[in-house]
Design a protein around this motif. Structure first.
Motif, PDB file in Angstrom:
ATOM      1  N   GLY A 151      13.370  15.645  -5.576  1.00  0.00           N
ATOM      2  CA  GLY A 151      13.400  14.210  -5.742  1.00  0.00           C
ATOM      3  C   GLY A 151      12.828  13.658  -4.469  1.00  0.00           C
ATOM      4  N   ARG A 152      12.609  14.537  -3.597  1.00  0.00           N
ATOM      5  CA  ARG A 152      11.956  13.700  -2.156  1.00  0.00           C
ATOM      6  C   ARG A 152      10.662  13.345  -2.169  1.00  0.00           C
ATOM      7  NH1 ARG A 152      14.986  17.715   0.208  1.00  0.00           N
ATOM      8  NH2 ARG A 152      13.152  18.987   0.325  1.00  0.00           N
ATOM      9  N   GLY A 153       9.759  14.272  -2.817  1.00  0.00           N
ATOM     10  CA  GLY A 153       8.330  13.994  -2.530  1.00  0.00           C
ATOM     11  C   GLY A 153       7.729  15.316  -1.632  1.00  0.00           C
ATOM     12  N   PHE A 154       6.585  15.345  -1.613  1.00  0.00           N
ATOM     13  CA  PHE A 154       5.944  16.458  -1.037  1.00  0.00           C
ATOM     14  C   PHE A 154       5.727  16.251   0.439  1.00  0.00           C
ATOM     15  CE2 PHE A 154       4.671  17.309  -5.524  1.00  0.00           C
ATOM     16  CZ  PHE A 154       4.610  18.727  -5.266  1.00  0.00           C
ATOM     17  N   ASP A 155       5.822  17.344   1.156  1.00  0.00           N
ATOM     18  CA  ASP A 155       5.442  17.198   2.615  1.00  0.00           C
ATOM     19  C   ASP A 155       3.924  16.467   2.737  1.00  0.00           C
ATOM     20  OD1 ASP A 155       7.914  18.212   3.175  1.00  0.00           O
ATOM     21  OD2 ASP A 155       7.221  20.069   2.964  1.00  0.00           O
ATOM     22  N   TYR A 156       3.081  17.298   2.218  1.00  0.00           N
ATOM     23  CA  TYR A 156       1.577  16.775   2.347  1.00  0.00           C
ATOM     24  C   TYR A 156       1.298  16.754   1.053  1.00  0.00           C
ATOM     25  CZ  TYR A 156       2.212  18.593   7.046  1.00  0.00           C
ATOM     26  OH  TYR A 156       2.553  19.063   8.186  1.00  0.00           O
ATOM     27  N   ALA A 157       0.150  15.748   0.685  1.00  0.00           N
ATOM     28  CA  ALA A 157      -0.589  15.540  -0.476  1.00  0.00           C
ATOM     29  C   ALA A 157      -2.115  15.370  -0.047  1.00  0.00           C
ATOM     30  CB  ALA A 157      -0.171  14.213  -1.179  1.00  0.00           C
ATOM     31  N   PHE A 158      -2.979  16.077  -0.898  1.00  0.00           N
ATOM     32  CA  PHE A 158      -4.428  16.206  -0.653  1.00  0.00           C
ATOM     33  C   PHE A 158      -5.209  15.562  -1.839  1.00  0.00           C
ATOM     34  CE2 PHE A 158      -2.666  19.431   2.090  1.00  0.00           C
ATOM     35  CZ  PHE A 158      -3.371  19.151   3.228  1.00  0.00           C
ATOM     36  N   GLU A 159      -5.824  14.533  -1.501  1.00  0.00           N
ATOM     37  CA  GLU A 159      -6.458  13.826  -2.542  1.00  0.00           C
ATOM     38  C   GLU A 159      -7.921  14.247  -2.564  1.00  0.00           C
ATOM     39  OE1 GLU A 159      -9.066  10.649  -4.775  1.00  0.00           O
ATOM     40  OE2 GLU A 159      -9.168  11.773  -2.542  1.00  0.00           O
ATOM     41  N   VAL A 160      -8.449  14.932  -3.669  1.00  0.00           N
ATOM     42  CA  VAL A 160      -9.793  15.388  -3.449  1.00  0.00           C
ATOM     43  C   VAL A 160     -10.542  15.128  -4.773  1.00  0.00           C
ATOM     44  CG1 VAL A 160     -10.751  17.597  -2.859  1.00  0.00           C
ATOM     45  CG2 VAL A 160      -8.389  17.478  -2.761  1.00  0.00           C
ATOM     46  N   GLY A 177       6.234  11.774   4.866  1.00  0.00           N
ATOM     47  CA  GLY A 177       5.183  12.866   4.473  1.00  0.00           C
ATOM     48  C   GLY A 177       3.508  12.403   4.780  1.00  0.00           C
ATOM     49  N   THR A 178       2.772  13.217   4.655  1.00  0.00           N
ATOM     50  CA  THR A 178       1.552  13.180   5.021  1.00  0.00           C
ATOM     51  C   THR A 178       0.374  13.160   3.676  1.00  0.00           C
ATOM     52  OG1 THR A 178       1.787  13.769   7.229  1.00  0.00           O
ATOM     53  CG2 THR A 178      -0.854  13.811   6.315  1.00  0.00           C
ATOM     54  N   THR A 179      -0.389  12.181   3.799  1.00  0.00           N
ATOM     55  CA  THR A 179      -1.367  12.058   2.651  1.00  0.00           C
ATOM     56  C   THR A 179      -2.734  12.271   3.314  1.00  0.00           C
ATOM     57  OG1 THR A 179      -0.206  10.539   1.210  1.00  0.00           O
ATOM     58  CG2 THR A 179      -2.593  10.833   0.842  1.00  0.00           C
ATOM     59  N   VAL A 180      -3.684  13.238   2.837  1.00  0.00           N
ATOM     60  CA  VAL A 180      -4.924  13.497   3.163  1.00  0.00           C
ATOM     61  C   VAL A 180      -5.900  13.023   2.477  1.00  0.00           C
ATOM     62  CG1 VAL A 180      -6.308  15.213   4.601  1.00  0.00           C
ATOM     63  CG2 VAL A 180      -3.942  15.582   4.932  1.00  0.00           C
ATOM     64  N   VAL A 181      -6.816  12.289   2.737  1.00  0.00           N
ATOM     65  CA  VAL A 181      -7.902  11.985   1.819  1.00  0.00           C
ATOM     66  C   VAL A 181      -9.215  12.405   2.289  1.00  0.00           C
ATOM     67  CG1 VAL A 181      -9.351  10.100   1.040  1.00  0.00           C
ATOM     68  CG2 VAL A 181      -6.888   9.352   1.669  1.00  0.00           C
ATOM     69  N   VAL A 182      -9.607  13.673   1.079  1.00  0.00           N
ATOM     70  CA  VAL A 182     -10.767  14.326   1.320  1.00  0.00           C
ATOM     71  C   VAL A 182     -11.828  14.116   0.558  1.00  0.00           C
ATOM     72  CG1 VAL A 182     -11.409  17.141   1.240  1.00  0.00           C
ATOM     73  CG2 VAL A 182      -8.714  16.402   1.466  1.00  0.00           C
ATOM     74  N   GLU A 198       7.583   5.860   7.309  1.00  0.00           N
ATOM     75  CA  GLU A 198       6.914   6.452   8.204  1.00  0.00           C
ATOM     76  C   GLU A 198       5.851   7.510   7.525  1.00  0.00           C
ATOM     77  OE1 GLU A 198       7.982   9.539  11.241  1.00  0.00           O
ATOM     78  OE2 GLU A 198       8.427   7.692  12.517  1.00  0.00           O
ATOM     79  N   ARG A 199       5.417   7.126   6.297  1.00  0.00           N
ATOM     80  CA  ARG A 199       4.502   7.861   5.778  1.00  0.00           C
ATOM     81  C   ARG A 199       3.199   7.815   6.742  1.00  0.00           C
ATOM     82  NH1 ARG A 199       7.364   6.331   1.273  1.00  0.00           N
ATOM     83  NH2 ARG A 199       7.759   8.147  -0.267  1.00  0.00           N
ATOM     84  N   ARG A 200       2.481   8.970   6.636  1.00  0.00           N
ATOM     85  CA  ARG A 200       1.062   8.961   7.298  1.00  0.00           C
ATOM     86  C   ARG A 200      -0.108   9.307   6.184  1.00  0.00           C
ATOM     87  NH1 ARG A 200       1.846  13.402  11.706  1.00  0.00           N
ATOM     88  NH2 ARG A 200       2.325  14.488   9.922  1.00  0.00           N
ATOM     89  N   LEU A 201      -1.128   8.503   6.779  1.00  0.00           N
ATOM     90  CA  LEU A 201      -2.470   8.548   5.869  1.00  0.00           C
ATOM     91  C   LEU A 201      -3.663   9.188   6.841  1.00  0.00           C
ATOM     92  CD1 LEU A 201      -3.810   7.912   3.068  1.00  0.00           C
ATOM     93  CD2 LEU A 201      -4.080   5.852   4.132  1.00  0.00           C
ATOM     94  N   LEU A 202      -4.125  10.056   6.535  1.00  0.00           N
ATOM     95  CA  LEU A 202      -5.196  10.713   7.261  1.00  0.00           C
ATOM     96  C   LEU A 202      -6.537  10.910   6.554  1.00  0.00           C
ATOM     97  CD1 LEU A 202      -3.282  13.989   8.781  1.00  0.00           C
ATOM     98  CD2 LEU A 202      -3.433  11.552   9.887  1.00  0.00           C
ATOM     99  N   GLY A 203      -7.586  10.350   7.288  1.00  0.00           N
ATOM    100  CA  GLY A 203      -8.931  10.564   6.809  1.00  0.00           C
ATOM    101  C   GLY A 203      -9.174  12.097   7.057  1.00  0.00           C
ATOM    102  N   CYS A 204     -10.387  12.505   6.223  1.00  0.00           N
ATOM    103  CA  CYS A 204     -10.851  13.831   6.677  1.00  0.00           C
ATOM    104  C   CYS A 204     -12.167  13.870   6.384  1.00  0.00           C
ATOM    105  CB  CYS A 204     -10.004  14.812   5.624  1.00  0.00           C
ATOM    106  SG  CYS A 204     -10.746  16.582   5.778  1.00  0.00           S
ATOM    107  N   LEU A 205     -13.089  14.179   7.483  1.00  0.00           N
ATOM    108  CA  LEU A 205     -14.502  14.217   7.255  1.00  0.00           C
ATOM    109  C   LEU A 205     -14.865  15.691   7.448  1.00  0.00           C
ATOM    110  CD1 LEU A 205     -17.277  12.825   6.634  1.00  0.00           C
ATOM    111  CD2 LEU A 205     -17.317  12.258   9.246  1.00  0.00           C
TER     112      LEU A 205
END
Ligand code: APR
Ligand code: ZN
Ligand code: ZN
Length: 356
Positions: free
Chosen positions: A241-250, A268-273, A293-300
């Motif tokens: 019920g907590r949610g994922f540690d990491y999520a990748f949007e691809v 948790g951390t979301t990475v936008v791929v 304190e969720r985090r959002l990261l770009g990824c190039l």
């Protein structure tokens, strides 16, 4: 020479026998392409979703052989097998020196357009233009690889593999045992899954709207799969019920970025791929960012250094820890690139690969 050309945004690509490539100038080399993968970003450029100069010779996931060096270029020597990098690291700018060569801002070789079609200038997609028999590129865009690596597996390393695996290993630095969500299981997303397996993540939930892609996701190491309508339920079940540690949007859309974000846990951390378009806005409430304190990261380009990254990935392939052959589900000719674009949206194709 032969090559694929897009003359007008939104129109189908054509194949021309009347392309020519100029001689390499200072700082440039000429490459004979031997294999090139069809990436979603090529389609996005042809549809006008990503910027590109027209007429365009698309293709940015390629491997080939160096056939000519421009004046004063020290190497690599003619005959060297190479993977093309669509961001050539200059080695000297703020970003290169600071360990982020994927963000290098040096201008690609400043000479006149490298290509022409029937006498008119044409532009190499992302500076490399891999859907043509030859390309003149920045000398720093060619990364040598061992001679015994087949060109087809080398080609897919040039975008899908380094981006997908890099997102996990370099951008997110996923630790062993972390829970991972991957939304979008195309050529890049499948490699995010492979990266998550390398990082020893578990569970790994893969989401795609095409059921055939979910089969592939399982074959490449996803522990669980669902279509988008099952995402919320599966997230609850797999993460207490907590949610994922990491999520990748691809995928490259605000709606899926939002889904990925919502499926992460507090902290948790979301990475936008995925490569999104300029006016597709994603919104977050200020409170939501602060209070959870969720985090959002770009990824190039997988936050990777191609100068070491390509050969590292090939070593993993040699050791049997990365499946590159299995990514290539369709081998095509230049004439079939348009069909490959169509298949990408609907079919079970992971990567279509042009061989020359
Ligand atoms: N929800 C879940 N999956 C989706 C959705 C959605 N709303 N929309 C599309 N998909 C899936 C498609 O079914 C496909 O399997 O996303 C996948 C995208 O894969 P490809 O078309 O093969 O694209 P790929 O080359 O992997 O690139 C993905 O990264 O480099 C960027 O520009 C590229 O933004 C694109 C992304
Ligand atoms: Zn790509
Ligand atoms: Zn640089």
């Amino acid at each position: 020479m032969r090559g694929v050309i897009l003359r007008e945004v939104g129109k189908p690509v054509e194949v021309s026998d009347e392309l020519t490539v100029r001689r390499p100038g200072p700082g440039e080399v000429r490459v004979r392409l031997r294999a090139a993968g069809v990436c979603h970003s090529d389609l996005s450029m042809c549809e006008g979703r990503l910027p590109a100069q027209l007429p365009l010779v698309p293709g940015h996931e390629g491997a080939g052989e160096v056939v000519e060096l421009g004046p004063g270029v020290a190497g690599p020597p003619v005959g060297t097998h190479v993977i093309l990098s669509w961001i050539p690291p200059c080695g000297n700018c703020f970003f290169c020196l600071g360990g982020q060569p994927n963000l290098c801002v040096s201008v690609r070789s400043a000479g006149p357009p490298t290509l022409s079609a029937g006498g008119e200038p044409a532009y190499a997609g992302l500076g490399v233009g891999c859907f043509a028999e030859e390309s003149v590129v920045d000398a720093r865009a060619v990364i040598p690889i061992p001679d015994d690596v087949p060109f087809d597996v080398a080609a897919v390393v040039g975008c899908a593999v380094i981006t997908g695996v890099g997102a996990v290993v370099n951008t997110a630095k996923v630790p062993p045992g972390a829970s991972v969500l991957v939304i979008g299981c195309g050529g890049v997303g499948i490699n995010v899954i492979q990266g998550a397996v390398l990082a020893a993540a578990a569970p790994i939930l893969a989401v795609d709207r095409v059921p055939g892609k979910l089969e592939a996701a399982r074959a490449f190491g996803a522990t669980h799969t669902t279509t988008p309508d099952g995402l919320i339920e599966a997230t609850k079940e797999l993460t207490e019920g907590r949610g994922f540690d990491y999520a990748f949007e691809v995928v490259g859309r605000s709606a899926t970025i939002r889904q990925a974000w919502k499926a992460t846990r507090r902290g948790g951390t979301t990475v936008v791929v995925g490569a999104g378009i300029v006016d597709d806005m994603v919104s977050f409430s200020a409170a939501e960012l602060f209070a959870t304190e969720r985090r959002l990261l770009g990824c190039l380009y997988g936050s990777a250094d191609v100068r070491t990254g390509f050969t590292r990935l090939l070593r993993l392939w040699r050791a049997g820890r990365l499946d590159l052959d299995g990514l290539i589900t369709r081998r095509i000719t230049l004439d079939e690139v348009g069909d490959a674009f169509t298949a990408m949206g609907t079919g079970d194709v992971i990567r279509s690969l042009v061989t020359f």
